[in-house]
Design a protein around this motif. Structure first.
Motif, PDB file in Angstrom:
ATOM      1  N   GLN A 242      -3.914  -7.253   2.110  1.00  0.00           N
ATOM      2  CA  GLN A 242      -3.163  -6.281   3.322  1.00  0.00           C
ATOM      3  C   GLN A 242      -1.623  -6.910   3.402  1.00  0.00           C
ATOM      4  O   GLN A 242      -1.030  -6.085   4.228  1.00  0.00           O
ATOM      5  CB  GLN A 242      -3.884  -6.747   4.544  1.00  0.00           C
ATOM      6  N   ARG A 243      -1.017  -7.637   2.844  1.00  0.00           N
ATOM      7  CA  ARG A 243       0.262  -7.804   2.714  1.00  0.00           C
ATOM      8  C   ARG A 243       0.908  -6.652   2.277  1.00  0.00           C
ATOM      9  O   ARG A 243       0.519  -5.832   1.278  1.00  0.00           O
ATOM     10  CB  ARG A 243       0.720  -9.353   2.182  1.00  0.00           C
ATOM     11  N   TYR A 244       2.291  -6.573   2.809  1.00  0.00           N
ATOM     12  CA  TYR A 244       2.780  -5.228   2.459  1.00  0.00           C
ATOM     13  C   TYR A 244       2.955  -4.877   1.137  1.00  0.00           C
ATOM     14  O   TYR A 244       2.465  -4.084   0.326  1.00  0.00           O
ATOM     15  CB  TYR A 244       4.265  -5.091   3.086  1.00  0.00           C
ATOM     16  N   LEU A 245       3.597  -5.830   0.069  1.00  0.00           N
ATOM     17  CA  LEU A 245       3.911  -5.528  -1.367  1.00  0.00           C
ATOM     18  C   LEU A 245       2.585  -5.389  -2.012  1.00  0.00           C
ATOM     19  O   LEU A 245       2.399  -4.409  -2.722  1.00  0.00           O
ATOM     20  CB  LEU A 245       4.755  -6.790  -1.814  1.00  0.00           C
ATOM     21  N   CYS A 246       1.561  -6.149  -1.546  1.00  0.00           N
ATOM     22  CA  CYS A 246       0.235  -5.992  -2.158  1.00  0.00           C
ATOM     23  C   CYS A 246      -0.443  -4.597  -1.898  1.00  0.00           C
ATOM     24  O   CYS A 246      -1.150  -4.002  -2.600  1.00  0.00           O
ATOM     25  CB  CYS A 246      -0.625  -7.132  -1.762  1.00  0.00           C
ATOM     26  N   ARG A 247      -0.241  -4.365  -0.647  1.00  0.00           N
ATOM     27  CA  ARG A 247      -1.036  -2.989  -0.063  1.00  0.00           C
ATOM     28  C   ARG A 247      -0.491  -1.811  -0.807  1.00  0.00           C
ATOM     29  O   ARG A 247      -1.279  -0.929  -0.860  1.00  0.00           O
ATOM     30  CB  ARG A 247      -0.819  -2.894   1.434  1.00  0.00           C
ATOM     31  N   VAL A 248       0.675  -1.802  -1.011  1.00  0.00           N
ATOM     32  CA  VAL A 248       1.454  -0.533  -1.440  1.00  0.00           C
ATOM     33  C   VAL A 248       1.428  -0.530  -3.015  1.00  0.00           C
ATOM     34  O   VAL A 248       1.659   0.468  -3.373  1.00  0.00           O
ATOM     35  CB  VAL A 248       2.978  -0.469  -1.104  1.00  0.00           C
TER      36      VAL A 248
END
Length: 332
Positions: A242-248
């Protein structure tokens, strides 16, 4: 995002009557920051810039209890009438009478014991994307006669951003404990402190490994093994997905593709940036920029590295870099 001082400066200038003057002591971030572009255009349009006094960040902060950069702008409300702007660079202690003499003198004084005094043409400021370079002594030009642009010789890319270094970058012991096969790991340099010299080698990499440094990047290509799946499941449990870089990302754990660069350069540094020959075969994290030569021979590569280490290159980078408190330089 603009610092609050920008709003105070704009409002104060608007409150002045025509011919009214102000002096503001503010951080120098607006000289180069993206948000500062609108402020720079506004000053050129709505004010007569009588002077800009720049405190050299290499000397540290002008204030004992605050880590910041400093610049004084001297403005008069009204349509610009001057063709130049007087710029004072302070690199040492200077009595106020000498500073005023340099500021108000008919002709610029050039080099002084405590700094420099130059006149910069207004058109030069109007077309400059960053003012730190434009305000430099001599009215710096990005490309002098006989020079070539760096982009004609090399490609520059940011180092890899993992989104969770503590999970994706492992020590040798951690990788063995998780039973991660070598085919899923890439040698990586995660910290600028590991590149203290102008060259890193496989011997350096082996030493980092023995010292317990995190020198393996989890780089999963294709179908993950059972051990990799179990390790990734731990990341999901930790909420990393759910962290930003992982999520996108299309696949949350997929790393950016980077070839091994022959040259690394520190992204942020105190003093001058460090250029490092990468004979260790490592890929960098985003504390570095990666430099990829365009069809240069080994001899030409050595010449390029020699130029990077030269005083001329260092001074040019200092003028072009974004400056933070206490002389911290950022190459963008």
């Amino acid at each position: 995002r603009a610092g609050i001082y920008v709003h105070f400066l704009v409002r104060s200038l608007a409150l002045l009557r025509q011919g009214g003057r102000l002096a503001f002591l503010i951080p120098r971030d607006f000289l180069d920051a993206q948000y500062g572009a609108a402020l720079r255009r506004y000053l050129l349009r709505a004010a007569r810039i009588h002077g800009i006094i720049v405190f050299d960040p290499a000397n540290g902060s002008a204030f004992k209890d605050a880590l910041t950069t400093s610049v004084i702008v001297l403005l008069e409300r009204g349509t610009p009438t001057r063709s130049t702007v007087r710029v004072i660079h302070i690199r040492g202690s200077v009595p106020s009478d000498k500073l005023l003499r340099a500021l108000n003198g008919k002709n610029p004084h050039g080099h002084l014991p405590w700094g420099e005094c130059v006149d910069i043409p207004l058109p030069h400021l109007a077309t400059a994307s960053r003012w730190s370079a434009a305000l430099s002594p001599g009215g710096y030009s990005p490309q002098s006669r006989g020079e070539v642009l760096l982009k004609e010789l090399v490609r520059v890319k940011r180092g890899i951003a993992t989104g969770a270094n503590g999970f994706f970058v492992l020590s040798d012991r951690e990788a063995r404990r998780a039973r991660l096969a070598r085919s899923y790991l890439r040698p990586v340099i995660p910290h600028a402190r590991l590149a203290r010299n102008g060259r890193i080698t496989r011997t350096d990499f082996e030493r980092w490994k023995r010292q317990g440094e995190r020198i393996w990047l989890l780089d999963v290509r294709g179908i993950p093994s059972g051990a990799v799946k179990r390790y990734l499941a731990r990341g999901v449990q930790l909420g990393l997905r759910q962290r930003y870089l992982c999520r996108v990302r299309k696949i949350w754990y997929a790393m950016e593709r980077r070839e091994v660069p022959p040259i690394l350069v520190t992204y942020m540094s105190r003093g001058f940036p460090r250029f490092v020959r990468n004979d260790a075969g490592v890929v960098p994290l985003n504390v570095f920029h990666a430099i990829y030569p365009n069809d240069l021979t080994r001899g030409q590569l050595n010449q390029l590295l020699a130029y990077f280490e030269s005083r001329a290159c260092r001074m040019k980078l200092r003028r072009l870099a974004r400056t933070y408190g206490s002389g911290l330089l950022k190459i963008e």
